[in-house]
Scaffold this motif. Structure first.
Motif, PDB file in Angstrom:
ATOM      1  N   VAL A  87       0.852  -1.181   0.000  1.00  0.00           N
ATOM      2  CA  VAL A  87       0.000   0.000   0.000  1.00  0.00           C
ATOM      3  C   VAL A  87       0.893   1.237   0.000  1.00  0.00           C
ATOM      4  CG1 VAL A  87      -1.753   1.296   1.277  1.00  0.00           C
ATOM      5  CG2 VAL A  87      -1.851  -1.214   1.201  1.00  0.00           C
ATOM      6  N   VAL A  88       0.607   2.182  -0.873  1.00  0.00           N
ATOM      7  CA  VAL A  88       1.386   3.421  -0.943  1.00  0.00           C
ATOM      8  C   VAL A  88       1.338   4.139   0.402  1.00  0.00           C
ATOM      9  CG1 VAL A  88       1.493   5.724  -1.971  1.00  0.00           C
ATOM     10  CG2 VAL A  88       1.064   3.732  -3.418  1.00  0.00           C
ATOM     11  N   GLY A  89       2.522   4.502   0.904  1.00  0.00           N
ATOM     12  CA  GLY A  89       2.603   5.282   2.131  1.00  0.00           C
ATOM     13  C   GLY A  89       2.502   4.489   3.416  1.00  0.00           C
ATOM     14  N   ARG A  90       2.368   3.162   3.331  1.00  0.00           N
ATOM     15  CA  ARG A  90       2.302   2.377   4.570  1.00  0.00           C
ATOM     16  C   ARG A  90       3.617   2.514   5.333  1.00  0.00           C
ATOM     17  NH1 ARG A  90       4.252  -2.257   6.473  1.00  0.00           N
ATOM     18  NH2 ARG A  90       5.278  -2.733   4.491  1.00  0.00           N
ATOM     19  N   PRO A  91       3.575   2.900   6.610  1.00  0.00           N
ATOM     20  CA  PRO A  91       4.826   3.051   7.362  1.00  0.00           C
ATOM     21  C   PRO A  91       5.547   1.702   7.517  1.00  0.00           C
ATOM     22  CG  PRO A  91       3.023   4.195   8.461  1.00  0.00           C
ATOM     23  CD  PRO A  91       2.403   3.343   7.392  1.00  0.00           C
ATOM     24  N   VAL A  92       6.806   1.681   7.152  1.00  0.00           N
ATOM     25  CA  VAL A  92       7.624   0.471   7.247  1.00  0.00           C
ATOM     26  C   VAL A  92       8.162   0.348   8.664  1.00  0.00           C
ATOM     27  CG1 VAL A  92       9.758  -0.598   6.427  1.00  0.00           C
ATOM     28  CG2 VAL A  92       8.208   0.519   4.804  1.00  0.00           C
ATOM     29  N   ARG A  93       7.959  -0.800   9.266  1.00  0.00           N
ATOM     30  CA  ARG A  93       8.401  -1.018  10.650  1.00  0.00           C
ATOM     31  C   ARG A  93       9.929  -1.055  10.683  1.00  0.00           C
ATOM     32  NH1 ARG A  93       4.644  -2.279  14.238  1.00  0.00           N
ATOM     33  NH2 ARG A  93       6.046  -3.524  15.546  1.00  0.00           N
ATOM     34  N   THR A  94      10.514  -0.113  11.412  1.00  0.00           N
ATOM     35  CA  THR A  94      11.948   0.159  11.322  1.00  0.00           C
ATOM     36  C   THR A  94      12.597   0.153  12.696  1.00  0.00           C
ATOM     37  OG1 THR A  94      11.596   1.509   9.340  1.00  0.00           O
ATOM     38  CG2 THR A  94      13.665   1.838  10.527  1.00  0.00           C
ATOM     39  N   LEU A  95      13.735  -0.515  12.781  1.00  0.00           N
ATOM     40  CA  LEU A  95      14.568  -0.525  13.986  1.00  0.00           C
ATOM     41  C   LEU A  95      15.836   0.254  13.674  1.00  0.00           C
ATOM     42  CD1 LEU A  95      15.350  -3.567  16.261  1.00  0.00           C
ATOM     43  CD2 LEU A  95      17.231  -2.210  15.341  1.00  0.00           C
ATOM     44  N   VAL A  96      16.190   1.197  14.545  1.00  0.00           N
ATOM     45  CA  VAL A  96      17.381   2.032  14.336  1.00  0.00           C
ATOM     46  C   VAL A  96      18.465   1.616  15.323  1.00  0.00           C
ATOM     47  CG1 VAL A  96      18.304   4.379  14.286  1.00  0.00           C
ATOM     48  CG2 VAL A  96      15.948   3.956  13.555  1.00  0.00           C
ATOM     49  N   MET A  97      19.667   1.411  14.815  1.00  0.00           N
ATOM     50  CA  MET A  97      20.802   1.061  15.660  1.00  0.00           C
ATOM     51  C   MET A  97      21.766   2.241  15.717  1.00  0.00           C
ATOM     52  SD  MET A  97      21.477  -2.930  14.670  1.00  0.00           S
ATOM     53  CE  MET A  97      22.314  -3.221  16.234  1.00  0.00           C
ATOM     54  N   VAL A  98      22.206   2.586  16.929  1.00  0.00           N
ATOM     55  CA  VAL A  98      23.071   3.740  17.144  1.00  0.00           C
ATOM     56  C   VAL A  98      24.159   3.385  18.152  1.00  0.00           C
ATOM     57  CG1 VAL A  98      21.290   5.457  16.621  1.00  0.00           C
ATOM     58  CG2 VAL A  98      21.516   4.593  18.961  1.00  0.00           C
ATOM     59  N   SER A  99      25.153   4.262  18.228  1.00  0.00           N
ATOM     60  CA  SER A  99      26.174   4.153  19.274  1.00  0.00           C
ATOM     61  C   SER A  99      26.090   5.388  20.162  1.00  0.00           C
ATOM     62  CB  SER A  99      27.560   3.953  18.664  1.00  0.00           C
ATOM     63  OG  SER A  99      27.669   2.645  18.124  1.00  0.00           O
ATOM     64  N   THR A 100      26.838   6.453  19.827  1.00  0.00           N
ATOM     65  CA  THR A 100      26.787   7.666  20.657  1.00  0.00           C
ATOM     66  C   THR A 100      26.430   8.920  19.877  1.00  0.00           C
ATOM     67  OG1 THR A 100      29.173   8.022  20.382  1.00  0.00           O
ATOM     68  CG2 THR A 100      28.471   6.714  22.295  1.00  0.00           C
ATOM     69  N   ALA A 101      26.543   8.899  18.549  1.00  0.00           N
ATOM     70  CA  ALA A 101      26.225  10.079  17.744  1.00  0.00           C
ATOM     71  C   ALA A 101      24.709  10.178  17.572  1.00  0.00           C
ATOM     72  CB  ALA A 101      26.911  10.000  16.388  1.00  0.00           C
ATOM     73  N   ALA A 102      24.167  11.376  17.833  1.00  0.00           N
ATOM     74  CA  ALA A 102      22.712  11.546  17.886  1.00  0.00           C
ATOM     75  C   ALA A 102      22.099  12.061  16.594  1.00  0.00           C
ATOM     76  CB  ALA A 102      22.356  12.514  19.021  1.00  0.00           C
ATOM     77  N   HIS A 103      22.884  12.659  15.702  1.00  0.00           N
ATOM     78  CA  HIS A 103      22.293  13.463  14.632  1.00  0.00           C
ATOM     79  C   HIS A 103      21.411  12.671  13.671  1.00  0.00           C
ATOM     80  CE1 HIS A 103      26.229  12.064  13.249  1.00  0.00           C
ATOM     81  NE2 HIS A 103      25.808  12.189  12.011  1.00  0.00           N
ATOM     82  N   CYS A 104      21.798  11.474  13.324  1.00  0.00           N
ATOM     83  CA  CYS A 104      21.001  10.703  12.362  1.00  0.00           C
ATOM     84  C   CYS A 104      19.717  10.175  12.997  1.00  0.00           C
ATOM     85  CB  CYS A 104      21.827   9.563  11.790  1.00  0.00           C
ATOM     86  SG  CYS A 104      23.089  10.098  10.609  1.00  0.00           S
ATOM     87  N   LEU A 105      19.804   9.657  14.210  1.00  0.00           N
ATOM     88  CA  LEU A 105      18.602   9.203  14.911  1.00  0.00           C
ATOM     89  C   LEU A 105      17.636  10.359  15.114  1.00  0.00           C
ATOM     90  CD1 LEU A 105      16.828   7.290  16.572  1.00  0.00           C
ATOM     91  CD2 LEU A 105      18.313   7.773  18.547  1.00  0.00           C
ATOM     92  N   ASN A 106      18.135  11.493  15.578  1.00  0.00           N
ATOM     93  CA  ASN A 106      17.278  12.644  15.812  1.00  0.00           C
ATOM     94  C   ASN A 106      16.595  13.085  14.519  1.00  0.00           C
ATOM     95  OD1 ASN A 106      16.405  14.939  17.633  1.00  0.00           O
ATOM     96  ND2 ASN A 106      17.433  16.091  16.021  1.00  0.00           N
ATOM     97  N   ASP A 107      17.342  13.070  13.421  1.00  0.00           N
ATOM     98  CA  ASP A 107      16.783  13.512  12.149  1.00  0.00           C
ATOM     99  C   ASP A 107      15.683  12.570  11.670  1.00  0.00           C
ATOM    100  OD1 ASP A 107      17.101  15.413   9.803  1.00  0.00           O
ATOM    101  OD2 ASP A 107      17.366  13.495   8.796  1.00  0.00           O
ATOM    102  N   LEU A 108      15.922  11.254  11.748  1.00  0.00           N
ATOM    103  CA  LEU A 108      14.906  10.298  11.304  1.00  0.00           C
ATOM    104  C   LEU A 108      13.646  10.396  12.157  1.00  0.00           C
ATOM    105  CD1 LEU A 108      17.128   7.163  10.631  1.00  0.00           C
ATOM    106  CD2 LEU A 108      16.016   8.603   8.915  1.00  0.00           C
ATOM    107  N   ALA A 109      13.822  10.497  13.469  1.00  0.00           N
ATOM    108  CA  ALA A 109      12.662  10.580  14.358  1.00  0.00           C
ATOM    109  C   ALA A 109      11.881  11.870  14.114  1.00  0.00           C
ATOM    110  CB  ALA A 109      13.119  10.502  15.813  1.00  0.00           C
TER     111      ALA A 109
END
Length: 288
Positions: A87-109
């Motif tokens: 279905v177009v636009g269905r949110p894909v269930r996603t797990l994010v893995m991080v260490s200590t840098a916040a910028h990519c996690l913060n941006d995606l969220a």
């Protein structure tokens, strides 16, 4: 169109790959038309080198997934089709893995919350606890999974258990500073996106910005790619660059690089979630 038919119409996205040959587009369009489909977007590409044909179609139809799937299954032997329907636009269930840098996690969220990035961030997994407050701020469950040489196998087993338990469709390595094992890469093949803080294939491994500074580069960049067992050599989805000069320090490059990283990663995640990325051997075809 009546109110009832509007209510039962679904906007589908169909992707397919097969050996390139005449008649594919006509056959697929005809199949969709037979099921009341109205094509709203269509892109295709035939690779003259590999001989692979890829296609992405968005279509509105009152037909169910089962009906369309049965029709596609019946068509598949004619062209040796491999297909996917969502279905177009269905949110894909996603797990994010991080260490200590916040910028990519913060941006995606932030993009998920404010810009309709079509993902559902179901968990954050980290080998440190530094980013637990950030995950809590966005109301994303946080899992601390320490990793050492002695515990690596157990940590990866826990990750796979979470992927299964949470029905995870996509894993994003958002500056996760651990190398995944070959077994884990194979188990999650095509479902893991990494952001590498360098413009691959240059400056792989640790401290790429310091390597770039030492070489006096004029462009720095970031590469979002699928993860394979070959370190930092998986199929590339997106790259971005920023111009720099001799007056900028390593710290300046790191700060600029973080902005490039989050942009490239966000685009790669969006395109994957929207089924715009198709594999062609070691390359990707991206329908933007």
């Amino acid at each position: 169109m009546s109110h009832t038919s509007e209510a039962t119409t679904t906007h589908w996205v169909l992707t397919l790959t097969c050996p390139d040959q005449p008649g594919i587009v006509a056959a697929v369009a005809g199949l969709l038309a037979e099921h009341g489909g109205n094509i709203t977007e269509s892109q295709q590409f035939g690779d003259p080198q590999s001989g692979l044909f890829v296609m992405r179609v968005q279509v509105t139809s009152s037909a169910s997934a089962a009906e369309l799937g049965a029709a596609l299954d019946a068509l598949s032997p004619r062209f040796d089709l491999q297909w996917s329907l969502d279905v177009v636009g269905r949110p894909v269930r996603t797990l994010v893995m991080v260490s200590t840098a916040a910028h990519c996690l913060n941006d995606l969220a932030f993009r998920q919350r404010s810009e309709n990035l079509p993902v559902d961030l179901v968990a954050v997994v980290s080998n440190h606890e530094v980013l637990a407050p950030l995950a809590q701020f966005y109301d994303i469950p946080f899992h601390h999974v320490p990793v050492s040489a002695a515990t690596k196998a157990d940590a990866e087993a826990r990750l796979l258990a979470l992927v299964e338990e949470l029905d995870v469709e996509l894993v994003v390595l958002a500056r996760y500073m651990q190398i995944l094992s070959d077994d884990l890469c194979r188990a999650l093949e095509g479902r893991v996106i990494n952001i590498h803080h360098s413009f691959l294939p240059s400056f792989k491994g640790a401290r790429p910005y310091a390597q770039a500074y030492e070489r006096g580069v004029k462009l720095i960049g970031a590469t979002a790619h699928y993860v394979t067992g070959d370190l930092d050599e998986g199929p590339i989805i997106e790259q971005d660059v920023e111009r720099v000069d001799h007056a900028q320090s390593v710290e300046d490059l790191v700060a600029l690089g973080q902005d490039v990283e989050r942009r490239a990663l966000a685009r790669a995640v969006r395109w994957h979630a929207e089924h715009r990325v198709l594999l062609d051997g070691h390359r990707t075809i991206v329908f933007r």
